[in-house]
Write an enzyme that holds these catalytic residues in place. Sequence first.
Site, PDB file in Angstrom:
ATOM      1  N   GLY A   9      11.763   0.197   9.455  1.00 19.51           N
ATOM      2  CA  GLY A   9      11.865  -0.703   8.307  1.00 19.51           C
ATOM      3  C   GLY A   9      13.225  -0.676   7.625  1.00 19.51           C
ATOM      4  O   GLY A   9      13.310  -0.660   6.403  1.00 19.51           O
ATOM      5  N   TYR A  16      14.542   0.717   0.422  1.00 20.93           N
ATOM      6  CA  TYR A  16      14.237   2.152   0.398  1.00 20.93           C
ATOM      7  C   TYR A  16      14.508   2.816   1.743  1.00 20.93           C
ATOM      8  O   TYR A  16      14.898   3.987   1.800  1.00 20.93           O
ATOM      9  CB  TYR A  16      12.789   2.360  -0.040  1.00 20.93           C
ATOM     10  N   ALA A  74       6.097  -3.885  14.210  1.00 17.32           N
ATOM     11  CA  ALA A  74       5.008  -2.918  14.063  1.00 17.32           C
ATOM     12  C   ALA A  74       3.638  -3.582  13.956  1.00 17.32           C
ATOM     13  O   ALA A  74       2.632  -2.911  13.753  1.00 17.32           O
ATOM     14  CB  ALA A  74       5.273  -2.023  12.856  1.00 17.32           C
ATOM     15  N   SER A 120       8.773   2.531   6.288  1.00 17.95           N
ATOM     16  CA  SER A 120       9.265   1.873   5.066  1.00 17.95           C
ATOM     17  C   SER A 120       9.211   0.370   5.284  1.00 17.95           C
ATOM     18  O   SER A 120      10.226  -0.321   5.185  1.00 17.95           O
ATOM     19  CB  SER A 120      10.693   2.339   4.769  1.00 17.95           C
ATOM     20  N   TYR A 172       2.863   1.635  -3.473  1.00 19.92           N
ATOM     21  CA  TYR A 172       3.125   1.027  -4.787  1.00 19.92           C
ATOM     22  C   TYR A 172       1.872   1.141  -5.639  1.00 19.92           C
ATOM     23  O   TYR A 172       0.750   1.018  -5.144  1.00 19.92           O
ATOM     24  CB  TYR A 172       3.544  -0.440  -4.595  1.00 19.92           C
ATOM     25  N   TYR A 182       1.106  -9.097  -7.411  1.00 22.12           N
ATOM     26  CA  TYR A 182       1.171  -8.381  -6.135  1.00 22.12           C
ATOM     27  C   TYR A 182      -0.086  -8.743  -5.349  1.00 22.12           C
ATOM     28  O   TYR A 182      -1.017  -7.953  -5.236  1.00 22.12           O
ATOM     29  CB  TYR A 182       1.263  -6.877  -6.399  1.00 22.12           C
ATOM     30  N   LEU A 220      12.218  -1.848  -7.139  1.00 25.64           N
ATOM     31  CA  LEU A 220      13.609  -1.912  -6.662  1.00 25.64           C
ATOM     32  C   LEU A 220      13.864  -3.331  -6.164  1.00 25.64           C
ATOM     33  O   LEU A 220      13.019  -3.899  -5.470  1.00 25.64           O
ATOM     34  CB  LEU A 220      13.789  -0.913  -5.505  1.00 25.64           C
ATOM     35  N   GLY A 221      15.007  -3.880  -6.476  1.00 26.53           N
ATOM     36  CA  GLY A 221      15.325  -5.248  -6.065  1.00 26.53           C
ATOM     37  C   GLY A 221      15.740  -5.364  -4.614  1.00 26.53           C
ATOM     38  O   GLY A 221      16.810  -5.858  -4.293  1.00 26.53           O
TER      39      GLY A 221
HETATM   40  P1  NAD Z   1      12.969  -3.861   2.526  1.00 31.11           P
HETATM   41  O1  NAD Z   1      13.085  -5.324   2.677  1.00 31.11           O
HETATM   42  O2  NAD Z   1      14.221  -3.056   2.510  1.00 31.11           O
HETATM   43  O3  NAD Z   1      12.045  -3.211   3.649  1.00 31.11           O
HETATM   44  C1  NAD Z   1      10.964  -3.833   4.255  1.00 31.11           C
HETATM   45  C2  NAD Z   1      11.283  -3.880   5.740  1.00 31.11           C
HETATM   46  O4  NAD Z   1      10.115  -4.167   6.491  1.00 31.11           O
HETATM   47  C3  NAD Z   1      12.301  -4.956   6.095  1.00 31.11           C
HETATM   48  O5  NAD Z   1      13.410  -4.336   6.732  1.00 31.11           O
HETATM   49  C4  NAD Z   1      11.548  -5.840   7.072  1.00 31.11           C
HETATM   50  O6  NAD Z   1      12.385  -6.351   8.069  1.00 31.11           O
HETATM   51  C5  NAD Z   1      10.532  -4.855   7.626  1.00 31.11           C
HETATM   52  N1  NAD Z   1       9.367  -5.443   8.291  1.00 31.11           N
HETATM   53  C6  NAD Z   1       8.525  -6.398   7.819  1.00 31.11           C
HETATM   54  N2  NAD Z   1       7.559  -6.659   8.723  1.00 31.11           N
HETATM   55  C7  NAD Z   1       7.795  -5.837   9.788  1.00 31.11           C
HETATM   56  C8  NAD Z   1       7.150  -5.647  11.041  1.00 31.11           C
HETATM   57  N3  NAD Z   1       6.069  -6.353  11.397  1.00 31.11           N
HETATM   58  N4  NAD Z   1       7.658  -4.717  11.894  1.00 31.11           N
HETATM   59  C9  NAD Z   1       8.763  -4.013  11.558  1.00 31.11           C
HETATM   60  N5  NAD Z   1       9.403  -4.148  10.383  1.00 31.11           N
HETATM   61  C10 NAD Z   1       8.931  -5.061   9.510  1.00 31.11           C
HETATM   62  O7  NAD Z   1      12.139  -3.645   1.185  1.00 31.11           O
HETATM   63  P2  NAD Z   1      11.606  -2.341   0.425  1.00 31.11           P
HETATM   64  O8  NAD Z   1      11.130  -2.872  -0.886  1.00 31.11           O
HETATM   65  O9  NAD Z   1      12.593  -1.246   0.433  1.00 31.11           O
HETATM   66  O10 NAD Z   1      10.321  -1.932   1.262  1.00 31.11           O
HETATM   67  C11 NAD Z   1      10.146  -0.693   1.907  1.00 31.11           C
HETATM   68  C12 NAD Z   1       8.807  -0.086   1.528  1.00 31.11           C
HETATM   69  O11 NAD Z   1       8.832   0.277   0.140  1.00 31.11           O
HETATM   70  C13 NAD Z   1       7.613  -1.035   1.687  1.00 31.11           C
HETATM   71  O12 NAD Z   1       6.503  -0.298   2.163  1.00 31.11           O
HETATM   72  C14 NAD Z   1       7.357  -1.486   0.254  1.00 31.11           C
HETATM   73  O13 NAD Z   1       6.031  -1.919   0.055  1.00 31.11           O
HETATM   74  C15 NAD Z   1       7.646  -0.181  -0.463  1.00 31.11           C
HETATM   75  N6  NAD Z   1       7.832  -0.309  -1.922  1.00 31.11           N
HETATM   76  C16 NAD Z   1       8.766  -1.142  -2.441  1.00 31.11           C
HETATM   77  C17 NAD Z   1       8.906  -1.254  -3.828  1.00 31.11           C
HETATM   78  C18 NAD Z   1       9.953  -2.169  -4.421  1.00 31.11           C
HETATM   79  O14 NAD Z   1       9.889  -2.459  -5.626  1.00 31.11           O
HETATM   80  N7  NAD Z   1      10.932  -2.620  -3.665  1.00 31.11           N
HETATM   81  C19 NAD Z   1       8.087  -0.485  -4.690  1.00 31.11           C
HETATM   82  C20 NAD Z   1       7.145   0.374  -4.121  1.00 31.11           C
HETATM   83  C21 NAD Z   1       7.012   0.453  -2.742  1.00 31.11           C
END
Ligand code: NAD
Length: 286
Positions: A9, A16, A74, A120, A172, A182, A220-221
Site C-alpha cells: 500500500g 502512512y 490485494a 497499509s 480507523y 466514512y 491524515l491528508g
Molecule cells: P494512501 O493512499 O497512502 O494508501 C492507500 C493505498 O492503498 C494506496 O497506495 C492505494 O494504491 C492502495 N490500494 C488500494 N486498493 C488496493 C488494492 N486492491 N491492492 C493494493 N493496494 C491497494 O492512504 P492512507 O490514508 O495512508 O491509507 C493507508 C491506511 O491507513 C489505510 O488502511 C487507511 O484506511 C488507514 N488510515 C488512514 C487514515 C487517514 O486519515 N488517512 C486514518 C486512519 C487509518
Amino acid sequence: RGKRAFIAGVADDNGYGWAIAKSLAEAGAEILVGTWVPALNIFESSLRRGKFDESRKLQDGSLMEITKVYPLDAVYDTPEDVPEDVKANKRYAGASNWTVQEVVESVKKDFGTIDILVHSLANGPEVSKLLSETSRKGYLAALSASSYSYISLLKHFLPIINPGGASLSLTYIASERIIPGYGGGMSSAKAALESDTRVLAFEAGRKKRIRVNTISAGPLGSRAAKAIGFIDMMIDYSFTNAPLQKELHAEEVGNTAAFLASPLASAITGAVIYVDNGLNAMGVGV
Ligand code: NAD
C-alpha cells in the site's frame, strides 16, 4: 542481519505506508513495497526521476532505498481469481504476477524470507454513500479490499515470515464510534480488521510466535483520505478537540509501526494501538 519488511500500500510519499517505510528504514530495515497495479507506473517513474528524493532523506542524510517494488492487487489471491476485463485492462496488462499468491512467490524467490509485514491499504468504492444506502456489491468490495486483503496477505506470507516477526495494519476509529461520512461499509471493514487482528494474533502467535497488531491512526491528508472528501474537516476537528492540540504527523504513525515491529514490543500482540493525539479518549468535543 538487518530485518526485511514488506509494506503493502505505498504509491506516493504522502500516505502512512510511506511514513512506515521511512521509519523502518531509519531503524535499519530493508524495504520492499507492494504498489497497487494501476498506480505502479507513476510511482516507479516518480521514484526514478527523483520526485521523492526530498521525502526519502533519512536522518544521516542518506536516501531511503526501496530494494524492490512489487505490483500488487490485494483483491485477487490467485491468477484464477482475476476477471477477464481486469486482465485485458491496459493498466493491468503491462504488469505481471501481481496477485497475492504470486507476489509472495516472487518475494520468496528474490529474498527467501521477511521479518515484518505491513498492510497499509484500503478501498471502498461507495465510501461516500451512507451505510444504509450502500449496495451489497459496494459493501463486499470494501471488505474485500480493506479487510480480507489483510487475511490473504498474512496467510500467504506466514510461511516465509521468520519466527519472532511482526505484522501490522492501519485502522480507523470509525470501526467503533460513529464517524458520519466514512460510509460504504468502510466502518464495517475496519471493525472486521480489528476483530481479525485479535484472532490472527492468536493463530500466528501459536504457529510461529509472530505478533499481529493494528494502529488506529488519526486523520491524515493522504491520497486515499482526500478521495473520501471530509479529511480537512476531520483534521480541524482533531486539532480543536484532541487532548494534544497539534498536527498529527505521518512520521508519528511510522515511528509507532517501527516500535511495534521491534523487540521493544515483544509482548504486544492482538492490540489496537491509537496514534491520534488522544482524540479517541474524548467523550465530547470541547
Ligand atoms: P494512501 O493512499 O497512502 O494508501 C492507500 C493505498 O492503498 C494506496 O497506495 C492505494 O494504491 C492502495 N490500494 C488500494 N486498493 C488496493 C488494492 N486492491 N491492492 C493494493 N493496494 C491497494 O492512504 P492512507 O490514508 O495512508 O491509507 C493507508 C491506511 O491507513 C489505510 O488502511 C487507511 O484506511 C488507514 N488510515 C488512514 C487514515 C487517514 O486519515 N488517512 C486514518 C486512519 C487509518
